[in-house]
Design a protein around this motif. Structure first.
Motif, PDB file in Angstrom:
ATOM      1  N   LYS A 182      26.633 -38.127  -1.935  1.00 52.70           N
ATOM      2  CA  LYS A 182      26.814 -36.790  -2.632  1.00 52.70           C
ATOM      3  C   LYS A 182      25.612 -35.856  -2.762  1.00 52.70           C
ATOM      4  CE  LYS A 182      30.542 -38.718  -5.354  1.00 52.70           C
ATOM      5  NZ  LYS A 182      31.140 -39.109  -6.682  1.00 52.70           N
ATOM      6  N   VAL A 183      24.317 -36.604  -3.074  1.00 54.08           N
ATOM      7  CA  VAL A 183      23.168 -35.799  -3.234  1.00 54.08           C
ATOM      8  C   VAL A 183      22.821 -35.270  -1.882  1.00 54.08           C
ATOM      9  CG1 VAL A 183      20.786 -35.967  -3.853  1.00 54.08           C
ATOM     10  CG2 VAL A 183      22.481 -37.166  -5.524  1.00 54.08           C
ATOM     11  N   ALA A 184      22.830 -36.187  -0.678  1.00 47.69           N
ATOM     12  CA  ALA A 184      22.564 -35.644   0.366  1.00 47.69           C
ATOM     13  C   ALA A 184      23.224 -34.542   1.043  1.00 47.69           C
ATOM     14  CB  ALA A 184      22.485 -37.039   1.597  1.00 47.69           C
ATOM     15  N   ILE A 185      24.399 -34.580   0.954  1.00 47.23           N
ATOM     16  CA  ILE A 185      25.292 -33.455   1.431  1.00 47.23           C
ATOM     17  C   ILE A 185      24.998 -32.310   0.481  1.00 47.23           C
ATOM     18  CG2 ILE A 185      27.845 -32.576   1.317  1.00 47.23           C
ATOM     19  CD1 ILE A 185      28.518 -35.614   2.133  1.00 47.23           C
ATOM     20  N   SER A 186      25.066 -32.248  -0.741  1.00 45.46           N
ATOM     21  CA  SER A 186      24.871 -31.447  -1.502  1.00 45.46           C
ATOM     22  C   SER A 186      23.267 -30.676  -1.343  1.00 45.46           C
ATOM     23  CB  SER A 186      24.599 -31.609  -2.931  1.00 45.46           C
ATOM     24  OG  SER A 186      24.304 -30.523  -4.063  1.00 45.46           O
ATOM     25  N   LYS A 187      22.279 -31.496  -0.807  1.00 43.78           N
ATOM     26  CA  LYS A 187      21.157 -30.861  -0.660  1.00 43.78           C
ATOM     27  C   LYS A 187      21.191 -30.364   0.486  1.00 43.78           C
ATOM     28  CE  LYS A 187      16.108 -32.394   0.058  1.00 43.78           C
ATOM     29  NZ  LYS A 187      15.233 -33.430   0.434  1.00 43.78           N
ATOM     30  N   LYS A 188      21.788 -30.870   1.666  1.00 49.36           N
ATOM     31  CA  LYS A 188      21.896 -30.511   2.867  1.00 49.36           C
ATOM     32  C   LYS A 188      22.310 -28.918   2.847  1.00 49.36           C
ATOM     33  CE  LYS A 188      21.481 -31.179   7.442  1.00 49.36           C
ATOM     34  NZ  LYS A 188      20.002 -31.717   7.988  1.00 49.36           N
ATOM     35  N   ILE A 189      23.570 -28.835   2.234  1.00 48.14           N
ATOM     36  CA  ILE A 189      24.231 -27.458   2.140  1.00 48.14           C
ATOM     37  C   ILE A 189      23.159 -26.382   1.276  1.00 48.14           C
ATOM     38  CG2 ILE A 189      26.055 -26.106   0.696  1.00 48.14           C
ATOM     39  CD1 ILE A 189      27.695 -28.804   0.920  1.00 48.14           C
ATOM     40  N   GLU A 190      22.622 -27.022   0.146  1.00 50.70           N
ATOM     41  CA  GLU A 190      21.598 -26.076  -0.361  1.00 50.70           C
ATOM     42  C   GLU A 190      20.522 -25.696   0.636  1.00 50.70           C
ATOM     43  OE1 GLU A 190      21.575 -24.523  -3.152  1.00 50.70           O
ATOM     44  OE2 GLU A 190      23.851 -25.241  -3.546  1.00 50.70           O
ATOM     45  N   SER A 191      19.960 -26.719   1.443  1.00 56.27           N
ATOM     46  CA  SER A 191      18.874 -26.366   2.275  1.00 56.27           C
ATOM     47  C   SER A 191      19.341 -25.563   3.466  1.00 56.27           C
ATOM     48  CB  SER A 191      18.560 -27.750   2.961  1.00 56.27           C
ATOM     49  OG  SER A 191      17.675 -27.641   4.020  1.00 56.27           O
ATOM     50  N   GLU A 192      20.537 -25.761   3.869  1.00 58.04           N
ATOM     51  CA  GLU A 192      20.937 -24.575   4.963  1.00 58.04           C
ATOM     52  C   GLU A 192      21.224 -23.446   4.295  1.00 58.04           C
ATOM     53  OE1 GLU A 192      24.459 -26.463   6.249  1.00 58.04           O
ATOM     54  OE2 GLU A 192      23.400 -27.876   7.666  1.00 58.04           O
ATOM     55  N   ARG A 193      21.713 -23.154   2.955  1.00 61.06           N
ATOM     56  CA  ARG A 193      21.798 -21.928   2.491  1.00 61.06           C
ATOM     57  C   ARG A 193      20.351 -21.389   2.181  1.00 61.06           C
ATOM     58  NH1 ARG A 193      24.853 -22.674  -2.864  1.00 61.06           N
ATOM     59  NH2 ARG A 193      26.509 -23.345  -1.112  1.00 61.06           N
ATOM     60  N   ALA A 194      19.434 -22.207   1.820  1.00 62.65           N
ATOM     61  CA  ALA A 194      18.105 -21.626   1.606  1.00 62.65           C
ATOM     62  C   ALA A 194      17.554 -21.099   2.784  1.00 62.65           C
ATOM     63  CB  ALA A 194      17.286 -22.610   0.871  1.00 62.65           C
ATOM     64  N   GLU A 195      17.669 -21.807   4.014  1.00 55.71           N
ATOM     65  CA  GLU A 195      17.110 -21.547   5.199  1.00 55.71           C
ATOM     66  C   GLU A 195      17.636 -20.265   5.752  1.00 55.71           C
ATOM     67  OE1 GLU A 195      14.565 -21.739   8.566  1.00 55.71           O
ATOM     68  OE2 GLU A 195      14.712 -22.551   6.594  1.00 55.71           O
ATOM     69  N   ARG A 196      19.074 -20.161   5.665  1.00 54.56           N
ATOM     70  CA  ARG A 196      19.849 -18.592   6.092  1.00 54.56           C
ATOM     71  C   ARG A 196      19.260 -17.740   5.081  1.00 54.56           C
ATOM     72  NH1 ARG A 196      24.655 -21.905   6.043  1.00 54.56           N
ATOM     73  NH2 ARG A 196      24.931 -21.201   3.808  1.00 54.56           N
ATOM     74  N   PHE A 197      19.064 -17.988   3.819  1.00 57.83           N
ATOM     75  CA  PHE A 197      18.468 -16.667   2.856  1.00 57.83           C
ATOM     76  C   PHE A 197      16.976 -16.507   3.358  1.00 57.83           C
ATOM     77  CE2 PHE A 197      16.026 -15.799  -1.062  1.00 57.83           C
ATOM     78  CZ  PHE A 197      16.731 -14.927  -1.512  1.00 57.83           C
ATOM     79  N   ARG A 198      16.075 -17.582   3.729  1.00 57.55           N
ATOM     80  CA  ARG A 198      14.774 -17.320   4.057  1.00 57.55           C
ATOM     81  C   ARG A 198      15.123 -16.491   5.259  1.00 57.55           C
ATOM     82  NH1 ARG A 198      11.366 -18.549   7.589  1.00 57.55           N
ATOM     83  NH2 ARG A 198      12.821 -19.850   8.978  1.00 57.55           N
TER      84      ARG A 198
END
Length: 614
Positions: A182-198
């Motif tokens: 759960k943490v890994a999937i959530s982190k992956k989603i947040e990481s991808e979102r942050a990367e898109r934002f960046r």
């Protein structure tokens, strides 16, 4: 790409994890590293630095050590109540005296559980392997030969011939892995979102600066660096007023209201900026500003206009392309050259077919706007509503059938260049009023819109009518007449241009039939029938006549017969007049195609409509 879980385990724990790993392979990637204490930290830090794992899972001493150094999420495999009871049950099969050894801290509530048991349980903790070995020696000296603990504890106990019971179960491991997934999937989603934002921030055309609630800069994108000429490293983490000259971003922190479309100077650079507070749950947590260099906006607009120019909004003819040696045409060309260098409106007047648009194109190409769009529109060819939408554009939903996203009008597309309004005398009174505003204010508003757009255009207008007569009848606004009649070019009809009909005919025929030699062309077009013809349709009619000659001409043909065949009906027509019977005959020949009929008759399509309706 699946999120990755890095599992730092040892021996028995590794075996248990591998036995249930198949349950997770569809969702995540598992990387299991079999190592212990001194070796676990360097390996985990290496994986973290290389971004090989999104989440780590470990247990016991490994987990405690990693928790103090890793920045990534760490899920510890906990010893559950079920685990300890199951382990003690198994240990009871070997002995009634059992040792439980854990890393650094004791198992919560174990003492309360052991008080209810009928056998002896002694719980001890260790910090180092040396300390663990000493504890095992003490327990063995006390006659305790059955030990419950982790993989390391079991390994050291078995070296002494003691019985080892593994303290973890598949149930506890599954709980940890479920949480890690759960943490890994959530982190992956947040990481991808942050990367898109960046990426969005970094590649945004606008400069972007953001601060926290204390005014410290948290975002400073490459466009901001470029516009302000300040490196990011000198800005991030510092108070915005200390690193950005003349900043007004603190205004929206202190008074949390958006400030939009504000002009501001940063040193010698002028920018247009939007500043807004960042409000979360009713509390100001920071501020953000987006801005653009006004100069770059103008350059970008120039690029867009240039692309439009390259796509077809261009004038193909120059004043040098206008053929003629007569005094009348030389004089009007000289005037055109002089007027072209001004930026004033020019009214081009002349009969149908005299080449008014050629003059308009030539004036544009000789002007200072020659590198910008040339947009021509025939005001008589479109109904009023369609002409209005073409000239002014429209917003999405302005009317039924309006294009999604709206459409810019020709005035906008001509920005920086020239717009040529042919047949301006045909514009309705309503459009005359809107056109007058454009000429006076240099502003347009799209149909259905509420935004004013400034346009920098030069207007050339043309008509084959006597506009003052229209003004006198009330069909044309007097104020608009004076506004467009700054400079006037009166294009002479072909019948007043002497030898120019011969020059033009020779040029056109040589192009259509290059195999006919110049002497033959001179004899043919020097014929009295050709020279006496008065050309009511002017150059447009002449082109059509020459095209017919090029098709019908054969070597040895009788010039008189050829020209009589082509010109016989035209010689009895008064200037500008075509018999109705001739028009309907041609329309019948072309099956009602008015464009083709107009071409064959040597008149414009607008003139054909006018003659049919007269």
């Amino acid at each position: 790409m699946k999120p990755t879980i890095g599992i730092m385990s040892y021996r028995w724990l590794t075996s248990l994890i591998q036995s249930i790993a198949y349950k997770y392979t569809d969702t995540v990637k598992l990387i299991t590293v079999d190592t212990i204490l001194d070796n676990v930290l360097p390996k985990a830090l290496e994986m973290e630095e290389n971004q090989e794992a999104d989440v780590f899972v470990s247990a016991g001493g490994n987990a405690r050590l990693l928790s103090r150094h890793l920045k990534s999420p760490l899920i510890e495999v906990q010893v559950t109540g079920f685990d300890i009871l199951l382990a003690l049950k198994k240990a009871r099969e070997y002995s009634e005296r059992i040792g439980v050894i854990t890393y650094q801290s004791k198992i919560p509530c174990l003492e309360e559980v052991t008080n209810m048991l009928t056998f002896s349980v002694r719980e001890l903790t260790y910090t180092t392997i040396e300390e663990l070995d000493s504890i095992l020696d003490i327990l063995q000296a006390e006659g305790i030969e059955t030990i419950v603990g982790s993989s390391l504890v079991m390994e050291r106990a078995q070296l002494r011939g003691m019985s080892g019971i593994f303290i973890y179960s598949t149930q506890g491991i599954s709980l940890a892995l479920d949480a890690a997934v759960k943490v890994a999937i959530s982190k992956k989603i947040e990481s991808e979102r942050a990367e898109r934002f960046r990426i969005i921030i970094d590649f945004a055309y606008s400069g972007i600066i953001a601060t926290d609630k204390d005014g410290k800069v948290t975002v400073f994108n490459p466009s901001a660096e470029k516009i302000m000429g300040i490196p990011k490293r000198k800005v991030l983490g510092n108070k915005v007023e200390d690193v950005i000259p003349n900043t007004k971003l603190m205004n929206v922190l202190n008074n949390p209201k958006p400030e939009l479309n504000q002009l501001q100077s940063i040193g010698e650079i002028k920018i247009i900026t939007n500043r807004i507070p960042i409000i979360v749950n009713g509390e100001v947590t920071g501020a953000v500003a987006s801005f653009q260099d006004i100069g770059s906006i103008q350059r970008a607009e120039e690029t867009i206009r240039k692309r439009l120019y390259e796509k077809g909004f261009l004038a193909k003819s120059s004043l040098n392309d206008i053929i003629g040696k007569s005094e009348a045409i030389r004089q009007i060309k000289n005037e055109a050259y002089r007027y072209a260098k001004t930026d004033s409106i020019i009214l081009i007047m002349g009969e149908t077919g005299t080449g008014k648009e050629i003059f308009a194109q030539g004036i544009h190409n000789y002007s200072l706007r020659s590198k910008h769009p040339f947009v021509a529109v025939n005001c008589a060819a479109l109904p009023e509503n369609l002409l209005e939408s073409e000239l002014f554009g429209y917003e999405e939903g302005a009317f039924t059938g309006a294009r999604k996203g709206g459409k810019p009008g020709l005035f906008e597309l001509a920005h920086g260049g020239t717009i040529f309004l042919d047949e301006i005398g045909e514009i309705s009174p309503k459009l005359q009023a809107r056109l007058l505003r454009v000429l006076e204010e240099h502003e347009v508003m799209r149909i259905g819109g509420d935004k004013i757009t400034t346009v920098n255009i030069r207007v050339l207008a043309a008509t084959n009518k006597k506009l003052w007569d229209l003004v006198a009848r009330g069909d044309f606004r007097e104020d608009l007449y004076y506004r467009i009649n700054v400079f006037e070019l009166q294009i002479p009809p072909l019948r007043e241009r002497g030898e120019d009909a011969f020059l033009l005919g020779s040029k056109f025929l040589s192009k259509l039939r290059p195999e006919i030699d110049d002497k033959e062309i001179s004899k043919l077009l020097g014929h009295p029938l050709y020279r006496a013809y008065h050309w009511p349709g002017n150059i447009r009619e002449l082109k059509n006549v020459i095209e017919r000659i090029s098709v019908l001409y054969e070597v040895g043909v009788n010039h008189t017969s050829l020209l009589t065949t082509i010109l016989r009906k035209k010689t009895i027509e008064s200037p500008g007049y075509l018999e109705v019977e001739e028009i309907y005959k041609v329309l019948k020949d072309v099956r009602g195609n008015k464009t083709e009929a107009a071409r064959r008759l040597g008149i414009s399509r607008t003139s054909l409509w006018r003659k049919l309706n007269s």
